[in-house]
Scaffold this motif. Structure first.
Motif, short mmCIF file in Angstrom:
data_model
loop_
_atom_site.label_atom_id
_atom_site.label_comp_id
_atom_site.label_asym_id
_atom_site.label_seq_id
_atom_site.Cartn_x
_atom_site.Cartn_y
_atom_site.Cartn_z
N GLU A 24 73.78 -87.24 -6.62
CA GLU A 24 72.90 -86.14 -7.39
C GLU A 24 71.87 -86.76 -8.14
N LEU A 25 71.73 -87.98 -8.27
CA LEU A 25 70.73 -88.58 -9.17
C LEU A 25 69.46 -88.89 -8.40
N VAL A 26 68.25 -88.64 -9.00
CA VAL A 26 66.83 -89.03 -8.64
C VAL A 26 66.06 -89.94 -9.84
N ALA A 27 65.48 -90.99 -9.55
CA ALA A 27 64.51 -91.32 -10.58
C ALA A 27 63.41 -90.70 -10.23
N VAL A 28 62.72 -90.24 -11.49
CA VAL A 28 61.53 -89.25 -11.23
C VAL A 28 60.18 -89.68 -11.61
N GLN A 29 59.44 -89.52 -10.90
CA GLN A 29 57.80 -90.36 -11.01
C GLN A 29 56.93 -88.93 -11.59
N THR A 30 55.50 -89.32 -11.58
CA THR A 30 54.54 -88.32 -11.62
C THR A 30 53.54 -88.57 -10.51
N PRO A 31 52.61 -87.73 -9.91
CA PRO A 31 52.28 -86.63 -10.73
C PRO A 31 53.46 -85.45 -10.60
N GLN A 32 53.48 -84.68 -11.74
CA GLN A 32 54.29 -83.35 -11.91
C GLN A 32 53.24 -82.26 -11.76
N VAL A 33 53.71 -81.39 -11.08
CA VAL A 33 52.85 -79.89 -11.34
C VAL A 33 53.67 -78.82 -11.72
N PHE A 34 53.14 -78.00 -12.31
CA PHE A 34 53.56 -76.93 -13.23
C PHE A 34 52.61 -75.67 -12.98
N ARG A 35 53.51 -74.29 -12.98
CA ARG A 35 52.37 -73.21 -13.36
C ARG A 35 51.99 -73.22 -14.49
N LEU A 67 57.36 -95.27 -3.20
CA LEU A 67 57.32 -96.52 -3.79
C LEU A 67 55.68 -96.78 -4.31
N MET A 68 54.85 -96.02 -3.85
CA MET A 68 53.48 -96.27 -4.23
C MET A 68 53.40 -95.95 -5.70
N LEU A 69 54.11 -94.92 -6.00
CA LEU A 69 53.84 -94.15 -7.44
C LEU A 69 54.61 -94.98 -8.74
N ARG A 70 55.24 -96.49 -8.25
CA ARG A 70 55.90 -97.06 -9.20
C ARG A 70 55.01 -97.06 -10.65
N LYS A 71 55.64 -97.06 -11.91
CA LYS A 71 54.85 -96.98 -12.93
C LYS A 71 54.62 -98.59 -13.35
N VAL A 72 53.69 -99.09 -14.10
CA VAL A 72 53.38 -100.26 -14.62
C VAL A 72 54.16 -100.06 -16.02
N THR A 73 55.26 -100.81 -16.04
CA THR A 73 55.91 -101.02 -17.55
C THR A 73 56.06 -102.45 -17.78
N THR A 74 56.15 -103.41 -16.78
CA THR A 74 56.11 -104.82 -17.11
C THR A 74 55.34 -105.44 -16.20
N ALA A 116 49.43 -95.09 -16.16
CA ALA A 116 50.24 -96.24 -15.86
C ALA A 116 50.84 -96.08 -14.29
N ARG A 117 50.61 -95.24 -13.62
CA ARG A 117 50.92 -94.98 -12.12
C ARG A 117 49.64 -94.88 -11.21
N PRO A 118 49.17 -96.17 -11.13
CA PRO A 118 47.84 -96.32 -10.43
C PRO A 118 47.61 -95.48 -9.00
N LEU A 119 48.58 -95.81 -8.26
CA LEU A 119 48.39 -95.50 -6.65
C LEU A 119 49.09 -94.22 -6.33
N ILE A 120 48.18 -93.17 -5.94
CA ILE A 120 48.71 -91.82 -5.80
C ILE A 120 48.86 -91.76 -4.18
N ASP A 121 50.19 -91.48 -3.63
CA ASP A 121 50.59 -91.25 -2.42
C ASP A 121 50.16 -89.78 -1.93
N PRO A 122 49.24 -89.39 -1.01
CA PRO A 122 48.85 -88.02 -0.67
C PRO A 122 49.98 -87.32 -0.31
N LYS A 123 50.64 -87.92 0.77
CA LYS A 123 52.02 -87.25 0.97
C LYS A 123 52.59 -86.46 -0.04
N VAL A 124 52.93 -87.18 -1.04
CA VAL A 124 53.58 -86.60 -2.32
C VAL A 124 52.69 -85.57 -2.93
N MET A 125 51.51 -85.73 -3.09
CA MET A 125 50.59 -84.73 -3.39
C MET A 125 50.88 -83.18 -2.71
#
Ligand code: CTP
Ligand code: MG
Length: 237
Positions: A164-175, A210-217, A115-124
Protein backbone atom coordinates in the motif's frame (compact mmCIF):
# COMPACT_ATOMS: atom_id res chain seq x y z
CA UNK A 1 16.93 17.01 -32.95
CA UNK A 2 20.26 18.45 -31.80
CA UNK A 3 22.00 17.23 -28.69
CA UNK A 4 21.16 20.47 -26.88
CA UNK A 5 17.42 20.31 -27.32
CA UNK A 6 15.39 18.47 -24.72
CA UNK A 7 13.28 15.61 -26.07
CA UNK A 8 9.97 17.10 -25.00
CA UNK A 9 6.86 17.63 -27.06
CA UNK A 10 6.44 21.33 -27.94
CA UNK A 11 2.87 21.34 -26.85
CA UNK A 12 0.91 19.56 -24.20
CA UNK A 13 -2.45 19.06 -25.86
CA UNK A 14 -4.69 18.79 -22.85
CA UNK A 15 -7.88 20.61 -21.82
CA UNK A 16 -6.42 21.25 -18.35
CA UNK A 17 -3.25 22.94 -19.66
CA UNK A 18 -4.54 26.45 -20.36
CA UNK A 19 -6.39 26.95 -17.02
CA UNK A 20 -3.33 25.65 -15.11
CA UNK A 21 -0.56 27.62 -13.40
CA UNK A 22 2.73 26.19 -12.24
CA UNK A 23 4.70 27.01 -9.08
CA UNK A 24 8.33 25.89 -9.12
CA UNK A 25 9.86 26.04 -5.64
CA UNK A 26 13.60 26.76 -5.71
CA UNK A 27 14.15 28.68 -2.47
CA UNK A 28 15.81 25.87 -0.50
CA UNK A 29 19.40 25.84 0.68
CA UNK A 30 20.19 22.22 -0.21
CA UNK A 31 21.73 21.49 3.20
CA UNK A 32 21.86 17.71 2.65
CA UNK A 33 23.66 18.17 -0.66
CA UNK A 34 26.15 20.46 1.04
CA UNK A 35 27.53 22.39 -1.95
CA UNK A 36 28.35 26.10 -1.75
CA UNK A 37 25.88 26.86 -4.53
CA UNK A 38 22.38 25.44 -3.78
CA UNK A 39 21.85 22.17 -5.70
CA UNK A 40 19.17 23.61 -8.01
CA UNK A 41 21.77 26.03 -9.45
CA UNK A 42 24.42 23.37 -10.16
CA UNK A 43 25.11 22.28 -13.74
CA UNK A 44 23.25 19.33 -15.26
CA UNK A 45 24.33 18.91 -18.87
CA UNK A 46 24.48 22.27 -20.64
CA UNK A 47 22.32 24.19 -18.16
CA UNK A 48 21.48 24.47 -14.49
CA UNK A 49 19.32 21.91 -12.67
CA UNK A 50 16.35 24.29 -12.40
CA UNK A 51 16.52 25.34 -16.07
CA UNK A 52 15.43 21.90 -17.22
CA UNK A 53 12.01 21.95 -15.56
CA UNK A 54 11.51 25.64 -16.37
CA UNK A 55 12.10 24.85 -20.04
CA UNK A 56 9.50 22.05 -19.95
CA UNK A 57 6.90 24.17 -18.18
CA UNK A 58 7.53 27.20 -20.40
CA UNK A 59 6.80 25.05 -23.44
CA UNK A 60 3.64 23.63 -21.98
CA UNK A 61 2.23 26.48 -19.86
CA UNK A 62 3.75 29.62 -21.44
CA UNK A 63 4.04 32.53 -19.01
CA UNK A 64 1.88 30.84 -16.37
CA UNK A 65 4.94 29.73 -14.42
CA UNK A 66 5.89 31.25 -11.04
CA UNK A 67 9.46 30.61 -9.88
CA UNK A 68 10.06 30.91 -6.13
CA UNK A 69 13.67 31.66 -5.17
CA UNK A 70 15.68 32.58 -2.08
CA UNK A 71 15.86 36.32 -1.30
CA UNK A 72 19.58 36.31 -2.23
CA UNK A 73 18.71 35.27 -5.78
CA UNK A 74 15.57 37.29 -6.37
CA UNK A 75 17.37 39.83 -8.52
CA UNK A 76 18.47 37.16 -10.96
CA UNK A 77 16.88 37.25 -14.40
CA UNK A 78 15.14 33.92 -15.00
CA UNK A 79 13.85 33.95 -18.59
CA UNK A 80 12.23 30.52 -18.22
CA UNK A 81 9.74 31.80 -15.67
CA UNK A 82 6.72 34.06 -16.13
CA UNK A 83 7.52 35.73 -12.81
CA UNK A 84 10.01 35.32 -9.97
CA UNK A 85 9.17 35.80 -6.28
CA UNK A 86 10.99 35.39 -2.97
CA UNK A 87 10.27 32.25 -0.97
CA UNK A 88 10.10 31.51 2.76
CA UNK A 89 11.96 29.52 5.38
CA UNK A 90 10.04 26.27 4.76
CA UNK A 91 8.93 24.59 1.54
CA UNK A 92 5.26 25.17 2.41
CA UNK A 93 5.94 28.87 3.00
CA UNK A 94 7.66 29.06 -0.37
CA UNK A 95 4.62 27.45 -2.01
CA UNK A 96 2.40 30.06 -0.37
CA UNK A 97 4.64 32.84 -1.74
CA UNK A 98 4.14 31.37 -5.22
CA UNK A 99 0.42 30.85 -4.71
CA UNK A 100 0.02 34.55 -3.92
CA UNK A 101 1.11 35.28 -7.51
CA UNK A 102 -1.36 32.86 -9.14
CA UNK A 103 -4.44 34.71 -10.43
CA UNK A 104 -7.84 33.83 -8.97
CA UNK A 105 -8.95 32.77 -12.46
CA UNK A 106 -6.56 29.78 -12.40
CA UNK A 107 -8.49 26.54 -12.18
CA UNK A 108 -5.61 24.17 -11.44
CA UNK A 109 -2.20 24.69 -9.81
CA UNK A 110 0.81 22.45 -10.27
CA UNK A 111 3.52 22.57 -7.62
CA UNK A 112 6.97 21.31 -8.54
CA UNK A 113 10.36 20.98 -6.82
CA UNK A 114 13.09 22.73 -8.82
CA UNK A 115 15.34 19.96 -7.51
CA UNK A 116 13.53 17.52 -9.87
CA UNK A 117 14.88 18.67 -13.23
CA UNK A 118 13.50 16.08 -15.64
CA UNK A 119 9.76 16.10 -16.25
CA UNK A 120 8.17 12.99 -17.70
CA UNK A 121 5.45 14.05 -20.21
CA UNK A 122 3.48 10.83 -19.59
CA UNK A 123 3.25 11.68 -15.87
CA UNK A 124 2.08 15.20 -16.76
CA UNK A 125 -0.71 13.84 -18.95
CA UNK A 126 -1.79 11.32 -16.29
CA UNK A 127 -1.88 14.04 -13.62
CA UNK A 128 -3.99 16.37 -15.76
CA UNK A 129 -6.32 13.50 -16.75
CA UNK A 130 -6.87 12.74 -13.06
CA UNK A 131 -7.63 16.34 -12.11
CA UNK A 132 -10.01 16.79 -15.03
CA UNK A 133 -11.61 13.50 -13.96
CA UNK A 134 -12.71 15.10 -10.69
CA UNK A 135 -9.95 14.50 -8.13
CA UNK A 136 -9.07 17.36 -5.75
CA UNK A 137 -5.42 16.66 -6.43
CA UNK A 138 -3.19 14.20 -8.27
CA UNK A 139 0.35 13.11 -7.42
CA UNK A 140 2.93 10.74 -8.93
CA UNK A 141 3.83 7.75 -6.76
CA UNK A 142 6.46 5.02 -7.17
CA UNK A 143 6.01 1.68 -5.35
CA UNK A 144 8.62 1.22 -2.60
CA UNK A 145 10.95 -1.75 -2.92
CA UNK A 146 12.30 -1.85 0.64
CA UNK A 147 10.17 -2.77 3.63
CA UNK A 148 9.34 0.44 5.50
CA UNK A 149 9.23 0.59 9.31
CA UNK A 150 7.94 3.35 11.54
CA UNK A 151 10.56 3.88 14.21
CA UNK A 152 10.24 5.89 17.43
CA UNK A 153 13.18 6.38 19.80
CA UNK A 154 15.14 3.66 18.02
CA UNK A 155 12.44 0.99 18.21
CA UNK A 156 9.98 -0.24 15.58
CA UNK A 157 6.40 0.70 16.35
CA UNK A 158 4.81 -0.38 13.06
CA UNK A 159 5.48 -2.18 9.78
CA UNK A 160 3.00 -0.83 7.22
CA UNK A 161 1.89 -3.14 4.40
CA UNK A 162 4.43 -2.45 1.64
CA UNK A 163 1.86 -3.13 -1.08
CA UNK A 164 0.00 0.00 0.00
CA UNK A 165 3.05 2.29 0.07
CA UNK A 166 4.37 4.62 -2.62
CA UNK A 167 7.18 7.18 -2.62
CA UNK A 168 5.70 10.45 -3.79
CA UNK A 169 7.17 12.89 -6.32
CA UNK A 170 6.29 16.22 -7.93
CA UNK A 171 4.72 17.76 -10.02
CA UNK A 172 1.58 17.58 -7.91
CA UNK A 173 -1.60 19.16 -9.29
CA UNK A 174 -4.56 20.50 -7.33
CA UNK A 175 -7.81 22.33 -7.84
CA UNK A 176 -6.70 25.89 -7.15
CA UNK A 177 -9.45 26.71 -4.65
CA UNK A 178 -8.75 23.61 -2.56
CA UNK A 179 -4.99 24.21 -2.54
CA UNK A 180 -5.54 27.79 -1.37
CA UNK A 181 -7.84 26.66 1.44
CA UNK A 182 -5.41 23.89 2.48
CA UNK A 183 -2.63 26.49 2.79
CA UNK A 184 -4.79 29.17 4.41
CA UNK A 185 -3.82 28.41 8.03
CA UNK A 186 -0.08 28.48 7.29
CA UNK A 187 0.54 24.78 8.03
CA UNK A 188 3.78 23.01 7.09
CA UNK A 189 4.25 19.62 5.44
CA UNK A 190 6.87 18.04 3.20
CA UNK A 191 4.44 18.05 0.27
CA UNK A 192 1.26 19.89 -0.66
CA UNK A 193 -0.84 16.75 -0.96
CA UNK A 194 -0.44 16.23 2.81
CA UNK A 195 -2.08 19.61 3.47
CA UNK A 196 -4.91 18.90 1.03
CA UNK A 197 -5.39 15.44 2.63
CA UNK A 198 -5.64 17.04 6.08
CA UNK A 199 -8.24 19.35 4.62
CA UNK A 200 -10.25 16.30 3.48
CA UNK A 201 -9.31 16.44 -0.21
CA UNK A 202 -9.30 13.34 -2.42
CA UNK A 203 -5.88 12.82 -3.97
CA UNK A 204 -5.41 10.49 -6.95
CA UNK A 205 -2.09 8.69 -7.36
CA UNK A 206 -0.73 8.15 -10.89
CA UNK A 207 2.40 6.12 -11.77
CA UNK A 208 5.55 8.10 -11.00
CA UNK A 209 8.78 8.02 -12.97
CA UNK A 210 12.49 7.41 -12.44
CA UNK A 211 13.04 10.61 -14.44
CA UNK A 212 11.42 12.59 -11.64
CA UNK A 213 14.10 11.67 -9.11
CA UNK A 214 14.94 14.57 -6.82
CA UNK A 215 18.48 15.87 -6.39
CA UNK A 216 19.18 15.45 -2.68
CA UNK A 217 22.79 14.21 -2.76
CA UNK A 218 25.59 14.04 -5.33
CA UNK A 219 24.56 10.46 -6.21
CA UNK A 220 21.17 11.76 -7.42
CA UNK A 221 22.83 14.37 -9.64
CA UNK A 222 25.14 11.72 -11.13
CA UNK A 223 22.13 9.46 -11.79
CA UNK A 224 20.28 12.28 -13.58
CA UNK A 225 23.37 13.08 -15.66
CA UNK A 226 23.28 9.48 -16.89
CA UNK A 227 19.55 9.67 -17.64
CA UNK A 228 20.08 12.89 -19.61
CA UNK A 229 23.03 11.46 -21.52
CA UNK A 230 21.01 8.34 -22.40
CA UNK A 231 18.13 10.51 -23.66
CA UNK A 232 20.44 12.58 -25.84
CA UNK A 233 22.03 9.43 -27.20
CA UNK A 234 18.58 8.06 -28.11
CA UNK A 235 17.64 11.38 -29.77
CA UNK A 236 20.60 11.51 -32.12
CA UNK A 237 20.47 7.85 -33.18
N1 CTP B 1 12.33 24.68 -1.06
C1 CTP B 1 11.89 25.99 -1.09
N2 CTP B 1 11.89 26.75 0.05
C2 CTP B 1 12.33 26.23 1.20
C3 CTP B 1 12.77 24.88 1.26
C4 CTP B 1 12.74 24.12 0.11
O1 CTP B 1 11.50 26.48 -2.15
N3 CTP B 1 12.36 27.00 2.29
C5 CTP B 1 12.36 23.89 -2.30
C6 CTP B 1 13.77 23.42 -2.67
O2 CTP B 1 14.49 24.44 -3.37
C7 CTP B 1 13.48 22.19 -3.53
C8 CTP B 1 12.13 21.69 -3.00
O3 CTP B 1 11.61 22.71 -2.15
O4 CTP B 1 13.37 22.50 -4.90
C9 CTP B 1 12.26 20.36 -2.25
O5 CTP B 1 13.01 20.56 -1.08
P1 CTP B 1 14.34 19.79 -0.68
O6 CTP B 1 14.66 18.74 -1.66
O7 CTP B 1 14.21 19.43 0.76
O8 CTP B 1 15.46 20.92 -0.90
P2 CTP B 1 16.23 21.76 0.19
O9 CTP B 1 15.31 22.11 1.30
O10 CTP B 1 16.90 22.86 -0.54
O11 CTP B 1 17.33 20.72 0.65
P3 CTP B 1 17.67 20.25 2.16
O12 CTP B 1 16.37 19.76 2.75
O13 CTP B 1 18.70 19.20 1.97
O14 CTP B 1 18.18 21.48 2.86
MG1 MG C 1 14.40 20.59 2.52
Amino acid sequence: MSQNESPLPDQLIHPAASPSWVIVVAAGSGSRFGSEIPKQYLALGDRRVLDHCLESFRRWFGQQVVLVVHADRCKDDEPGAGCVVTGGSTRSESVRCGLAMVPVTAEFVLVHDAARPLIDPKVMTDLLDAIVGGADGAIPGVPVTDTIKRVVNGFVVETPNRNELVAVQTPQVFRADILRRAHADGADATDDAALVEQYGGRIAVVPGSLMLRKVTTLADLEYLKDVLAAQEWVDVT
